[in-house]
Design a protein around this motif. Structure first.
Motif, PDB file in Angstrom:
ATOM      1  N   VAL A  44      -2.173 -11.250 -50.522  1.00  0.00           N
ATOM      2  CA  VAL A  44      -1.036 -10.838 -50.772  1.00  0.00           C
ATOM      3  C   VAL A  44      -0.268  -9.774 -49.953  1.00  0.00           C
ATOM      4  N   THR A  45      -0.819  -8.574 -49.479  1.00  0.00           N
ATOM      5  CA  THR A  45      -0.655  -7.881 -47.918  1.00  0.00           C
ATOM      6  C   THR A  45      -0.112  -9.061 -47.021  1.00  0.00           C
ATOM      7  N   MET A  46      -0.514  -9.924 -47.082  1.00  0.00           N
ATOM      8  CA  MET A  46       0.095 -10.666 -45.588  1.00  0.00           C
ATOM      9  C   MET A  46       0.930 -11.572 -45.463  1.00  0.00           C
ATOM     10  N   SER A  47       0.941 -11.962 -46.659  1.00  0.00           N
ATOM     11  CA  SER A  47       1.850 -12.686 -47.215  1.00  0.00           C
ATOM     12  C   SER A  47       3.054 -13.257 -46.596  1.00  0.00           C
ATOM     13  N   TRP A  48       4.081 -11.816 -46.804  1.00  0.00           N
ATOM     14  CA  TRP A  48       5.489 -12.253 -46.272  1.00  0.00           C
ATOM     15  C   TRP A  48       4.946 -12.355 -44.340  1.00  0.00           C
ATOM     16  N   GLY A  49       4.156 -12.265 -44.379  1.00  0.00           N
ATOM     17  CA  GLY A  49       3.740 -12.259 -42.646  1.00  0.00           C
ATOM     18  C   GLY A  49       3.279 -13.511 -41.905  1.00  0.00           C
ATOM     19  N   THR A  50       2.074 -14.066 -42.709  1.00  0.00           N
ATOM     20  CA  THR A  50       1.437 -15.302 -42.908  1.00  0.00           C
ATOM     21  C   THR A  50       2.977 -16.577 -42.890  1.00  0.00           C
ATOM     22  N   ALA A  51       3.143 -16.452 -44.384  1.00  0.00           N
ATOM     23  CA  ALA A  51       4.020 -17.812 -45.057  1.00  0.00           C
ATOM     24  C   ALA A  51       5.267 -17.848 -45.079  1.00  0.00           C
ATOM     25  N   VAL A  52       5.703 -16.849 -43.861  1.00  0.00           N
ATOM     26  CA  VAL A  52       6.827 -17.404 -43.541  1.00  0.00           C
ATOM     27  C   VAL A  52       6.554 -17.673 -42.264  1.00  0.00           C
ATOM     28  N   VAL A  53       5.477 -17.248 -41.610  1.00  0.00           N
ATOM     29  CA  VAL A  53       5.083 -17.949 -40.250  1.00  0.00           C
ATOM     30  C   VAL A  53       4.635 -19.695 -40.237  1.00  0.00           C
ATOM     31  N   GLN A  79       0.738 -17.148 -51.052  1.00  0.00           N
ATOM     32  CA  GLN A  79       0.779 -18.101 -50.067  1.00  0.00           C
ATOM     33  C   GLN A  79       2.075 -19.098 -50.552  1.00  0.00           C
ATOM     34  N   GLY A  80       1.737 -19.756 -51.241  1.00  0.00           N
ATOM     35  CA  GLY A  80       2.414 -20.641 -51.263  1.00  0.00           C
ATOM     36  C   GLY A  80       3.684 -20.406 -51.768  1.00  0.00           C
ATOM     37  N   LEU A  81       4.080 -19.210 -52.722  1.00  0.00           N
ATOM     38  CA  LEU A  81       4.822 -19.348 -53.160  1.00  0.00           C
ATOM     39  C   LEU A  81       5.852 -18.083 -52.581  1.00  0.00           C
ATOM     40  N   TRP A 123      -1.771  -2.869 -51.015  1.00  0.00           N
ATOM     41  CA  TRP A 123      -0.815  -3.401 -49.912  1.00  0.00           C
ATOM     42  C   TRP A 123      -1.765  -3.115 -48.230  1.00  0.00           C
ATOM     43  N   MET A 124      -3.262  -3.637 -48.465  1.00  0.00           N
ATOM     44  CA  MET A 124      -3.522  -3.382 -46.952  1.00  0.00           C
ATOM     45  C   MET A 124      -4.358  -4.252 -46.542  1.00  0.00           C
ATOM     46  N   PRO A 125      -4.476  -4.310 -44.779  1.00  0.00           N
ATOM     47  CA  PRO A 125      -4.772  -5.353 -44.231  1.00  0.00           C
ATOM     48  C   PRO A 125      -6.178  -5.137 -44.070  1.00  0.00           C
ATOM     49  N   PHE A 175      -6.945 -13.403 -31.857  1.00  0.00           N
ATOM     50  CA  PHE A 175      -6.193 -13.837 -33.154  1.00  0.00           C
ATOM     51  C   PHE A 175      -5.401 -11.754 -33.641  1.00  0.00           C
ATOM     52  N   LEU A 176      -6.870 -10.915 -32.650  1.00  0.00           N
ATOM     53  CA  LEU A 176      -6.599  -9.989 -33.209  1.00  0.00           C
ATOM     54  C   LEU A 176      -5.060  -8.953 -32.439  1.00  0.00           C
ATOM     55  N   ALA A 177      -4.348 -10.234 -31.816  1.00  0.00           N
ATOM     56  CA  ALA A 177      -3.859  -9.536 -31.264  1.00  0.00           C
ATOM     57  C   ALA A 177      -2.189  -9.999 -32.162  1.00  0.00           C
ATOM     58  N   TRP A 178      -2.496 -10.888 -32.239  1.00  0.00           N
ATOM     59  CA  TRP A 178      -1.447 -12.141 -33.286  1.00  0.00           C
ATOM     60  C   TRP A 178      -1.142 -11.345 -34.898  1.00  0.00           C
ATOM     61  N   ASP A 179      -2.428 -11.369 -34.731  1.00  0.00           N
ATOM     62  CA  ASP A 179      -2.522 -10.545 -36.686  1.00  0.00           C
ATOM     63  C   ASP A 179      -2.104  -9.246 -36.043  1.00  0.00           C
ATOM     64  N   ARG A 180      -1.752  -8.151 -35.727  1.00  0.00           N
ATOM     65  CA  ARG A 180      -1.215  -7.117 -35.403  1.00  0.00           C
ATOM     66  C   ARG A 180      -0.064  -7.650 -35.744  1.00  0.00           C
ATOM     67  N   GLU A 181       0.610  -8.076 -35.324  1.00  0.00           N
ATOM     68  CA  GLU A 181       2.417  -8.410 -35.259  1.00  0.00           C
ATOM     69  C   GLU A 181       2.627  -8.855 -36.869  1.00  0.00           C
ATOM     70  N   LEU A 182       1.670  -9.542 -36.940  1.00  0.00           N
ATOM     71  CA  LEU A 182       1.760 -10.412 -38.448  1.00  0.00           C
ATOM     72  C   LEU A 182       1.688  -9.351 -39.375  1.00  0.00           C
ATOM     73  N   ILE A 183       0.718  -8.434 -39.285  1.00  0.00           N
ATOM     74  CA  ILE A 183       1.287  -6.658 -40.504  1.00  0.00           C
ATOM     75  C   ILE A 183       1.808  -6.701 -40.391  1.00  0.00           C
ATOM     76  N   ARG A 184       2.587  -6.159 -39.156  1.00  0.00           N
ATOM     77  CA  ARG A 184       3.922  -5.523 -39.800  1.00  0.00           C
ATOM     78  C   ARG A 184       4.941  -6.334 -40.022  1.00  0.00           C
ATOM     79  N   LYS A 185       4.981  -7.851 -39.943  1.00  0.00           N
ATOM     80  CA  LYS A 185       6.449  -8.502 -40.286  1.00  0.00           C
ATOM     81  C   LYS A 185       6.021  -8.411 -41.806  1.00  0.00           C
ATOM     82  N   ALA A 186       4.709  -8.694 -42.217  1.00  0.00           N
ATOM     83  CA  ALA A 186       4.352  -8.531 -43.425  1.00  0.00           C
ATOM     84  C   ALA A 186       5.012  -6.668 -44.265  1.00  0.00           C
ATOM     85  N   TRP A 187       4.227  -6.161 -43.839  1.00  0.00           N
ATOM     86  CA  TRP A 187       4.967  -4.910 -44.535  1.00  0.00           C
ATOM     87  C   TRP A 187       6.056  -4.909 -44.586  1.00  0.00           C
TER      88      TRP A 187
END
Ligand SMILES: Cc1cc2nc3c(=O)[nH]c(=O)nc-3n(C[C@H](O)[C@H](O)[C@H](O)COP(=O)(O)OP(=O)(O)OC[C@H]3O[C@@H](n4cnc5c(N)ncnc54)[C@H](O)[C@@H]3O)c2cc1C
Length: 371
Positions: free
Chosen positions: A83-92, A113-115, A148-150, A163-175
């Protein structure tokens, strides 16, 4: 009981064997002294639910591949933070699907994620059909806490630096993606006064919280006057998401944007390949293991016990105890008690011993608020 006596008792009994050091400034009243205690009792339990987090030690899968004449985009394996990451990963994932260049897109899965992917694609004008065996309120996403906590979605020993570098970007996007939903009527997203407690110093104490400290409003780190007398405390405002409200709301948004929903289960990949759409977004969570032959994904079982609501509670916490982790998230619809993570456990039957551990454990913590 006087404050100092209480703290002496706390140090001796509750934190025995750990290196917690507790002190209060003489004469000062701790900010938490007015926190209403969670009324954690068996007669206030409304339900206990069990869900299986879709966990991959290397982290979620977020990429695309060509299978036959189809472009298959994957966004699954988010462990304890889908749920936390949804607005990061699902948008990508939606970006990859748009880049494939077809108007018609199939989204597999109707969890968060699907929604989120379906909503994003439908708003861009794609013809979206969601295919899913289970719809809200019966998905794993509905079971989640949700804070909401990655955290708890990869094994640091296995995840790559890339992965960790990209994940950091996506966390911020998700937030950022969640911020517009806070206090929006009907979406079930609220700020809470969150406490990440520790008996020892955690890695994120010195390295910063996931994604960067600046996305944790009002962050303080303290070793004194901490909630429940813990030695280490990181306190900040965190979003609490009630998934039953939230998923219904974004499902409705996706439908309003034109997405269709077809309830069906895919027995194997050949059934997926027979879909009419050439672009497919795979958000099947734990189901991706069997459907796409991913042997790295496995369940991390979690059990949550819900108590009657207490509208006066707007703080939350995650607290390690001698009997395991305990966390509490206040929803408008009830108080959520949690703290179990059983790796590779598929059984979704509630464990009565775990209900007792939670109810008694949270009651013990609540008792420490009396000074
Ligand atoms: C106890 C617990 C507490 C949690 N707390 C938090 C938290 O505080 N914060 C947080 O961010 N996350 C939390 N999570 C994790 C979160 O629930 C998951 O990461 C998230 O739900 C994953 O979302 P998803 O959309 O990928 O999967 P799901 O919600 O599982 O959705 C998968 C979808 O795919 C469909 N599907 C699967 N296989 C098939 C198939 N073969 N054919 C057709 N359809 C299929 C399913 O029916 C479903 O619709 C928690 C989880 C649990 C269990």
């Amino acid at each position: 009981m006087r404050r100092r006596q209480f703290l002496t008792g706390l140090g001796a009994a509750s934190l025995a064997g750990c290196s917690a050091s507790v002190s209060l400034q003489t004469g000062s009243r701790p900010y938490w002294a007015d926190f209403p205690p969670v009324l954690s009792r068996m007669d206030r339990v409304t339900r206990t639910v069990v869900g299986l987090r879709p966990y991959r030690p290397q982290g979620y899968r977020l990429d695309w591949e060509t299978l036959g004449d189809k472009t298959v985009v994957h966004s699954y394996g988010h462990g304890g933070c889908g749920v936390t990451m949804s607005w990061g990963t699902a948008v990508v994932a939606a970006d990859y699907a748009s880049e494939a260049g077809h108007e018609d897109v199939a989204v597999l899965g109707c969890g968060v994620q699907g929604l989120t992917a379906a909503l994003t694609l439908a708003r861009r004008g794609h013809n979206v059909t969601i295919y899913a065996a289970e719809l809200p309120p019966y998905t794993t996403s509905n079971i989640a806490g949700v804070l909401w906590m990655p955290t708890t979605y990869f094994d640091r020993r296995v995840a790559t630096p890339e992965f960790l570098a990209w994940d950091r970007e996506l966390i911020r996007k998700a937030w950022l993606g969640f911020i517009p939903y806070v206090n929006r009527p009907g979406y079930g997203v609220y700020w809470a006064d969150h406490h990440s407690l520790g008996m020892q110093q955690r890695r994120d104490w010195t390295e910063g919280l996931p994604g960067g400290d600046d996305i944790y409003p009002e962050l303080t780190r303290t070793t004194e006057v901490n909630l429940f007398g813990y030695a280490y405390q990181q306190r900040f405002k965190a979003m609490i998401i009630d998934p039953d409200y939230y998923l219904d709301a974004i499902l409705q948004d996706a439908q309003l944007a034109g997405a269709r929903i077809v309830q069906r289960e895919f027995a194997d990949l050949s059934e997926v390949m027979a879909l009419p759409e050439q672009t497919i977004v795979n958000c099947t969570g734990l189901g991706a293991g069997a459907l796409f032959g991913d042997e790295d994904i496995f369940p991390v079982r979690g059990q949550l016990t819900h108590l009657l609501p207490q509208e006066e509670i707007n703080y939350s916490y995650v607290a390690p105890t001698e009997n395991g982790v305990l966390y509490m998230f206040p929803r408008k619809t009830g108080i959520v008690l949690g703290g179990t993570s059983d790796y590779r456990e598929w059984d979704r039957t509630p464990d009565p011993a775990e209900i007792t551990r939670m109810v008694e454990g949270h009651a013990e913590l609540a008792g420490r608020l009396r000074i």
